[in-house]
Structures are given as structure tokens and as C-alpha cells.
Design a protein around this motif. Sequence first.
Motif, PDB file in Angstrom:
ATOM      1  N   ALA A 121       9.420  27.428  -8.072  1.00 20.45           N
ATOM      2  CA  ALA A 121       8.732  26.162  -8.295  1.00 20.45           C
ATOM      3  C   ALA A 121       8.960  25.653  -9.708  1.00 20.45           C
ATOM      4  CB  ALA A 121       7.224  26.333  -8.038  1.00 20.45           C
ATOM      5  N   ALA A 122       9.115  26.608 -10.644  1.00 21.88           N
ATOM      6  CA  ALA A 122       9.337  26.203 -12.031  1.00 21.88           C
ATOM      7  C   ALA A 122      10.679  25.538 -12.238  1.00 21.88           C
ATOM      8  CB  ALA A 122       9.224  27.418 -12.951  1.00 21.88           C
ATOM      9  N   THR A 123      11.627  25.810 -11.364  1.00 20.06           N
ATOM     10  CA  THR A 123      12.964  25.247 -11.529  1.00 20.06           C
ATOM     11  C   THR A 123      13.116  23.878 -10.893  1.00 20.06           C
ATOM     12  OG1 THR A 123      13.705  26.380  -9.528  1.00 20.06           O
ATOM     13  CG2 THR A 123      14.003  27.541 -11.610  1.00 20.06           C
ATOM     14  N   THR A 124      12.174  23.439 -10.113  1.00 17.96           N
ATOM     15  CA  THR A 124      12.271  22.124  -9.498  1.00 17.96           C
ATOM     16  C   THR A 124      11.935  21.063 -10.530  1.00 17.96           C
ATOM     17  OG1 THR A 124       9.977  22.323  -8.759  1.00 17.96           O
ATOM     18  CG2 THR A 124      11.689  23.012  -7.215  1.00 17.96           C
ATOM     19  N   PRO A 125      12.640  19.931 -10.518  1.00 15.90           N
ATOM     20  CA  PRO A 125      12.450  18.916 -11.564  1.00 15.90           C
ATOM     21  C   PRO A 125      11.032  18.396 -11.648  1.00 15.90           C
ATOM     22  CG  PRO A 125      14.472  18.499 -10.332  1.00 15.90           C
ATOM     23  CD  PRO A 125      13.741  19.582  -9.612  1.00 15.90           C
ATOM     24  N   GLU A 126      10.342  18.276 -10.513  1.00 16.27           N
ATOM     25  CA  GLU A 126       9.015  17.669 -10.556  1.00 16.27           C
ATOM     26  C   GLU A 126       7.967  18.612 -11.130  1.00 16.27           C
ATOM     27  OE1 GLU A 126       9.882  19.302  -6.423  1.00 16.27           O
ATOM     28  OE2 GLU A 126      10.831  18.009  -7.934  1.00 16.27           O
ATOM     29  N   ASN A 127       8.266  19.931 -11.192  1.00 17.26           N
ATOM     30  CA  ASN A 127       7.281  20.882 -11.684  1.00 17.26           C
ATOM     31  C   ASN A 127       7.606  21.411 -13.076  1.00 17.26           C
ATOM     32  OD1 ASN A 127       5.773  20.759  -9.307  1.00 17.26           O
ATOM     33  ND2 ASN A 127       7.050  22.284  -8.307  1.00 17.26           N
ATOM     34  N   ILE A 128       8.638  20.887 -13.714  1.00 14.33           N
ATOM     35  CA  ILE A 128       9.028  21.369 -15.030  1.00 14.33           C
ATOM     36  C   ILE A 128       8.133  20.737 -16.084  1.00 14.33           C
ATOM     37  CG2 ILE A 128      10.854  21.324 -16.770  1.00 14.33           C
ATOM     38  CD1 ILE A 128      12.863  21.509 -14.548  1.00 14.33           C
ATOM     39  N   ASP A 129       7.492  21.592 -16.897  1.00 19.63           N
ATOM     40  CA  ASP A 129       6.721  21.107 -18.017  1.00 19.63           C
ATOM     41  C   ASP A 129       7.053  21.954 -19.251  1.00 19.63           C
ATOM     42  OD1 ASP A 129       3.748  22.612 -16.555  1.00 19.63           O
ATOM     43  OD2 ASP A 129       5.462  23.516 -17.541  1.00 19.63           O
ATOM     44  N   ALA A 130       6.339  21.724 -20.340  1.00 24.79           N
ATOM     45  CA  ALA A 130       6.681  22.390 -21.598  1.00 24.79           C
ATOM     46  C   ALA A 130       6.534  23.906 -21.497  1.00 24.79           C
ATOM     47  CB  ALA A 130       5.794  21.841 -22.718  1.00 24.79           C
ATOM     48  N   SER A 131       5.536  24.401 -20.759  1.00 25.68           N
ATOM     49  CA  SER A 131       5.316  25.840 -20.665  1.00 25.68           C
ATOM     50  C   SER A 131       6.362  26.530 -19.812  1.00 25.68           C
ATOM     51  CB  SER A 131       3.923  26.111 -20.084  1.00 25.68           C
ATOM     52  OG  SER A 131       3.820  25.564 -18.763  1.00 25.68           O
ATOM     53  N   LYS A 132       6.907  25.822 -18.805  1.00 25.29           N
ATOM     54  CA  LYS A 132       7.862  26.434 -17.899  1.00 25.29           C
ATOM     55  C   LYS A 132       9.299  26.317 -18.392  1.00 25.29           C
ATOM     56  CE  LYS A 132       5.006  25.760 -13.784  1.00 25.29           C
ATOM     57  NZ  LYS A 132       4.915  25.155 -12.452  1.00 25.29           N
ATOM     58  N   VAL A 133       9.565  25.320 -19.245  1.00 24.61           N
ATOM     59  CA  VAL A 133      10.916  25.164 -19.759  1.00 24.61           C
ATOM     60  C   VAL A 133      11.329  26.390 -20.561  1.00 24.61           C
ATOM     61  CG1 VAL A 133      12.303  23.873 -21.423  1.00 24.61           C
ATOM     62  CG2 VAL A 133      10.957  22.654 -19.717  1.00 24.61           C
ATOM     63  N   SER A 134      10.358  26.992 -21.305  1.00 22.42           N
ATOM     64  CA  SER A 134      10.672  28.163 -22.112  1.00 22.42           C
ATOM     65  C   SER A 134      11.043  29.363 -21.261  1.00 22.42           C
ATOM     66  CB  SER A 134       9.476  28.512 -23.003  1.00 22.42           C
ATOM     67  OG  SER A 134       8.334  28.809 -22.203  1.00 22.42           O
ATOM     68  N   GLN A 135      10.660  29.392 -19.975  1.00 16.95           N
ATOM     69  CA  GLN A 135      10.967  30.506 -19.088  1.00 16.95           C
ATOM     70  C   GLN A 135      12.275  30.299 -18.327  1.00 16.95           C
ATOM     71  OE1 GLN A 135       7.611  31.040 -16.513  1.00 16.95           O
ATOM     72  NE2 GLN A 135       6.187  31.515 -18.160  1.00 16.95           N
ATOM     73  N   ARG A 136      12.873  29.151 -18.441  1.00 20.76           N
ATOM     74  CA  ARG A 136      14.097  28.880 -17.690  1.00 20.76           C
ATOM     75  C   ARG A 136      15.257  29.690 -18.243  1.00 20.76           C
ATOM     76  NH1 ARG A 136      15.115  22.592 -17.011  1.00 20.76           N
ATOM     77  NH2 ARG A 136      16.853  23.473 -15.826  1.00 20.76           N
ATOM     78  N   LYS A 137      16.106  30.146 -17.354  1.00 20.12           N
ATOM     79  CA  LYS A 137      17.269  30.933 -17.722  1.00 20.12           C
ATOM     80  C   LYS A 137      18.517  30.085 -17.453  1.00 20.12           C
ATOM     81  CE  LYS A 137      14.667  34.526 -18.547  1.00 20.12           C
ATOM     82  NZ  LYS A 137      14.481  35.068 -19.909  1.00 20.12           N
ATOM     83  N   LEU A 138      19.184  29.670 -18.535  1.00 20.86           N
ATOM     84  CA  LEU A 138      20.345  28.792 -18.419  1.00 20.86           C
ATOM     85  C   LEU A 138      21.589  29.481 -18.979  1.00 20.86           C
ATOM     86  CD1 LEU A 138      18.783  25.398 -19.602  1.00 20.86           C
ATOM     87  CD2 LEU A 138      19.184  26.146 -17.259  1.00 20.86           C
ATOM     88  N   ILE A 139      22.699  29.292 -18.288  1.00 16.92           N
ATOM     89  CA  ILE A 139      23.997  29.762 -18.763  1.00 16.92           C
ATOM     90  C   ILE A 139      24.802  28.527 -19.162  1.00 16.92           C
ATOM     91  CG2 ILE A 139      26.128  30.955 -18.165  1.00 16.92           C
ATOM     92  CD1 ILE A 139      24.575  32.640 -16.200  1.00 16.92           C
ATOM     93  N   GLN A 140      25.097  28.400 -20.455  1.00 19.23           N
ATOM     94  CA  GLN A 140      25.816  27.232 -20.962  1.00 19.23           C
ATOM     95  C   GLN A 140      27.275  27.589 -21.239  1.00 19.23           C
ATOM     96  OE1 GLN A 140      22.994  26.169 -24.238  1.00 19.23           O
ATOM     97  NE2 GLN A 140      22.997  24.153 -23.273  1.00 19.23           N
TER      98      GLN A 140
END
Length: 320
Positions: free
Chosen positions: A64-83
Motif C-alpha cells: 500500500a505504501a508503494t501506490t501513488p495515492e498512499n505515498i506520504d512523507a512518512s512512507k517515502v523514507s521506507q521506499r526502496k529504490l534502485i537508481q
Amino acid sequence: MKKKTPLFLVLLTITFSILLFNACGSKKGSSSSENRLAQDYNQMNAKADIGSGQNSKMKQESKAATTPENIDASKVSQRKLIQRGYLEIQTKEFEKSISALNEKVKALGGYIENSSISGNRVENINNSQKRHANFSLRIPTKHFNSFMEGSSVIGNVVTTSITGEDVTSQYFDTEARLKSLKLQEERLLELLKKSGTLKDVLEIEKELATVRYEIENLTGTLKKLDNLIDYSTIDVNLQEVDVLSLGNAGSTLGEKIQYKFLNSINNVIEVLKNSVVVVIAFIPYLIIVVPVILIIKQVSKRSTKKFCIKNPFKKDKDDK
């Protein structure tokens, strides 16, 4: 008048009841160890189910944290991105550009994963001899944007591209499965201490080996993801050129006209330079070929005069 029940039937009934009770008791005693192991195993599975239920909840929350509509400041820090980034750079000073690249990578705490350099710059201008280098860099993710934005110190940046992959769901799913397997491993070790028969020990050790194998695989997957997340990959294509490209043509009409005009001038200059190179390359041949042609022409002219045949149909002026 009621008929009395014989005494021997009463005694027979009492004896049969006692024997039946003893048989049930012995059967219960013989299977007590098996029931105890079964209860322990069921208890283990129940706790594992509780753990898996918590893991499922964690998986749903991470998804749910990865869906665009549920992303907020607290959940962005938990996202795992490969750049991942790509740079195409041109330079007239090949050695200086490579030194600048190495210094920038070192200053940001990164390292060069692999590199290759081809070509050999020589004095005679030859496009096929221009050097070309490919680098695969690993830069800390926190300095990824800094490297991409400051890459102009290496040379003339022609192409820039950035891609990203969100592995949040995969990461937390793998982490939850790993926790569940470690909990199952602990329960199996406890069950192994309580087991007494050889058959039970072999079965538990077999299950324990399977669980540990899956734990090793998931641990390796998490380490690989952590490495890709913490260190971004940047591919650099460095080319040695005589004339730098102007990059993008621009968006406005004036920028496009300016780009086309300057690009045409650069093309004319390049054609003239190539023409000069071709002429210079043919000078040694001309030094040898031109004298030979002149000698052959002179010998041919003398031979024609010496062996010239007079035309019999042509009348001399004296005959007239």
C-alpha cells in the motif's frame, strides 16, 4: 413377580469392564510420546501461522505504501529504490577527463566497478584512432544527483538519462519471509531437543536443512538488494573528438536555427579537415608517380617523332 439376574452374569460384566478400562489406559500410555510430539509440532505451526499472518499484514502495508495515492512523507523514507544513470561525454583532452572522473568518484565515496579503454591517439589525424572509454561506476545513492548534475567537469555532456526501479514490495516481502523462516528454524531446534526416537530426529533434521537453505537464499537476495539500493550504478561513455557536439538542438525556433547553423559550420570544418588529411596522405604517392608519368610522356613523344610514317595520299607542296 420379577425374575432375578444370575450372579455369574453380574461378575462377568464387572470383569469385562475392568479389562476394557485397562486396555484403553495402556493404549493411551503407549501413544503419549507421539501425541506430545504432534502437539509440539502443531504448536510450532500455529506460531508460524501467527508469524506468517503478521508478515502478510506487513506485506500489505508495504504494498500500500508503494501506490501513488498512499505515498506520504512518512512512507517515502521506507521506499526502496534502485537508481541507474547514463552519461555520454565528449572531450578533446582525454587524459584530463579520465583524471577528473576518477577524482570525482573518489571524492563522493564511490568506486569503479569495471572500465575499458580502446583506441590509440597518434599524431596523424585519423578518426579511427580516437580513444573511447566505457566506465561502470558505483556511487552512493545520496550522492547520485550530485554526480549527475556535476558531470560537466569531466567533459562535454551530450546525453543524460536516469532510470529508477521501485523494489519496496519485493524487499519487504523477502524480509518478511526471512523472519518467518527464522522463527520456524527456532521451533524446529526446540522440537529436536525434545525428540527421542531416531526416526523423529531424522525427519526434523531434514526439515531443518530445507529451512536453512531457504534462509541462505533469502539472505543473499536481501544483501544484493541492499547493495543496489545503497550504491547507484552510473554508466559513462567517454569519447575523444576533435569538434565538440552542441548537444540538444533546443526547444524554441531561434535555438533550433542557431543549432542547425552552427552544426553546419562544424560539418564544413570537418569536411575541410578531412580533405586536407586526404591530400597530405597522397603527397608521397604524387612525389613518385608524377615524375614517372612525365618521363613516360616524354619518351612516348620522342618515339612518335622518330617512327612517324608519311601518308602516301598526302601530296607534298613541291609536287604542286
